[in-house]
Every structure is written in structure tokens, then in C-alpha cells.
Design a protein around this motif. Structure first.
Motif, PDB file in Angstrom:
ATOM      1  N   ARG A 105       0.846  -1.268  -0.003  1.00  0.00           N
ATOM      2  CA  ARG A 105       0.129   0.023  -0.168  1.00  0.00           C
ATOM      3  C   ARG A 105       0.850   1.227  -0.044  1.00  0.00           C
ATOM      4  N   CYS A 106       2.212   1.117  -0.004  1.00  0.00           N
ATOM      5  CA  CYS A 106       2.893   2.187   0.104  1.00  0.00           C
ATOM      6  C   CYS A 106       3.330   2.732  -1.556  1.00  0.00           C
ATOM      7  N   CYS A 107       3.410   1.978  -2.476  1.00  0.00           N
ATOM      8  CA  CYS A 107       3.573   2.042  -3.724  1.00  0.00           C
ATOM      9  C   CYS A 107       2.643   1.490  -4.678  1.00  0.00           C
ATOM     10  N   LEU A 108       1.458   0.700  -4.338  1.00  0.00           N
ATOM     11  CA  LEU A 108       0.527   0.308  -5.052  1.00  0.00           C
ATOM     12  C   LEU A 108       0.990  -0.497  -6.114  1.00  0.00           C
ATOM     13  N   ARG A 109       1.779  -1.538  -5.620  1.00  0.00           N
ATOM     14  CA  ARG A 109       2.133  -2.657  -6.427  1.00  0.00           C
ATOM     15  C   ARG A 109       2.085  -3.874  -5.684  1.00  0.00           C
ATOM     16  N   ARG A 110       2.778  -4.980  -6.238  1.00  0.00           N
ATOM     17  CA  ARG A 110       2.831  -6.543  -5.535  1.00  0.00           C
ATOM     18  C   ARG A 110       4.461  -6.447  -5.249  1.00  0.00           C
ATOM     19  N   SER A 111       4.640  -7.018  -4.315  1.00  0.00           N
ATOM     20  CA  SER A 111       6.325  -7.020  -3.904  1.00  0.00           C
ATOM     21  C   SER A 111       6.825  -8.088  -4.738  1.00  0.00           C
ATOM     22  N   ALA A 112       8.187  -7.866  -4.736  1.00  0.00           N
ATOM     23  CA  ALA A 112       8.866  -8.694  -5.568  1.00  0.00           C
ATOM     24  C   ALA A 112       9.680  -9.796  -4.690  1.00  0.00           C
TER      25      ALA A 112
END
Length: 185
Positions: free
Chosen positions: A60-67
Motif C-alpha cells: 500500500r506504499c507504492c500500489l504494486r505487488r512485492s517482488a
């Protein structure tokens, strides 16, 4: 047909068209709030970061899924409480605190534009509308495959067309997790 004042409504995805302009913005958790959450979350706890071995956590900090291999932390976050503190609203029992994944350290934030964060889309999302008091006034269930995630912007435009709607929370249906906040620009 979507009725915002019904507890839950199903939007017909066959009527969607790609939006021409985005009149709303999707907001990640603000950097200053992220710093606070990393030290002590909204449940009052200090959480421990972990290395995400597999990747795929909705950040929710960068609106993407983690790698895979990224350091993340699962914290308790009260999005409506935070919004209400800045507006003077009193959401009362609508104030919820739930789990969200964020990077363990500061990140660059969202890389996308102001529209719906397609990288966080799942097959079923709830667009929960709130009024200026912070009370729930409706919800729209969106069932679209991931490859059609960009069409959610059109649904959001419809939800935000109601002048009673002050903001929208995008939530996962299965767990109810907060994913992002959407407001008019």
C-alpha cells in the motif's frame, strides 16, 4: 445498475468502457504515515519486517505487488481514522483497523498515474463509498478479470458522480483488506 445507497451492488462489467480522462486520484498511504506505521502501527504495536521469499504481497506504499526478496512489514492501518483526523469527520463505528503490507523501509511510492492501481487488482474488488462524515453510504462490487483492471476507473467515475461521496476505499472482497483510497481531483 449501481445504487450507491444499497449495502452492496454488483456493477455489470459488460457495460464498461475504457475511461477517456481520470477525474479522480488513487492514493497510496502517505509517506509521513508510513514512517509512523513502521515505528508503531494503528493498533499500537511495533511490527517486525520480514523478507518476502515469494513476492506478490499487495504493497500500500507504492500500489504494486512485492517482488521476491523485498523486505516488507504487515502493519495495522486505520485509513478512515487517518482521513477523519484531517477533515474533522467522526466516523464512529465505521472506523476500521486492518492489516496492510508496506515496504520495511522508505520506497519511491507509486510509479503509475492517478488512476486505479491495476497492479493490485484481483478478480473481485469492493469499492466502498463514504460520505463527508466518514459513514459508509454504499458499495459497488467489481468482478473483472485482471486483464480488464483498467476498466475499474470507469466504475470509480460512476461512484464518484454521486455528490454525497467524499471518498472511496478499494478493498479485497475475500479478506476485506484496504488496498487504496480514491478521491476526486
Amino acid at each position: 445498475m449501481t445504487t450507491l445507497h444499497a449495502p452492496t451492488t454488483l456493477h455489470d462489467p459488460t457495460t464498461l468502457h475504457a475511461p477517456t480522462t481520470t477525474l479522480h486520484e488513487t492514493r497510496a498511504i502517505a509517506p509521513d504515515v508510513l514512517e509512523q506505521l513502521r515505528e508503531r502501527d494503528d493498533a499500537g504495536a511495533t511490527r517486525r519486517p520480514v523478507t518476502d521469499a515469494e513476492g506478490g504481497a499487495p504493497l500500500r506504499c507504492c500500489l504494486r505487488r512485492s517482488a521476491a526478496g523485498e523486505r516488507i512489514v504487515l502493519v495495522s492501518y486505520a485509513p478512515l481514522r487517518r482521513w477523519a483526523a484531517g477533515t474533522g469527520a467522526e466516523p464512529g463505528p465505521y472506523d476500521e483497523c486492518g492489516p496492510v503490507f508496506i515496504h520495511a523501509e522508505q520506497c519511491a511510492g507509486p510509479a503509475g498515474g492517478p488512476g486505479y492501481p491495476a497492479a493490485l487488482h484481483g478478480a473481485r474488488r469492493m469499492l466502498r463509498a463514504y460520505d463527508a462524515r466518514g459513514h459508509i453510504i454504499g458499495g459497488t462490487l467489481v468482478e473483472l478479470p485482471v486483464e480488464r483492471a483498467a476498466e475499474v476507473d470507469e466504475v470509480l467515475r460512476g461512484v464518484l458522480a454521486d455528490p454525497a461521496v467524499a471518498l472511496v476505499h478499494v478493498r479485497a472482497v475475500e479478506f476485506g483488506c484496504f488496498l487504496a483510497e480514491v478521491r476526486r481531483r
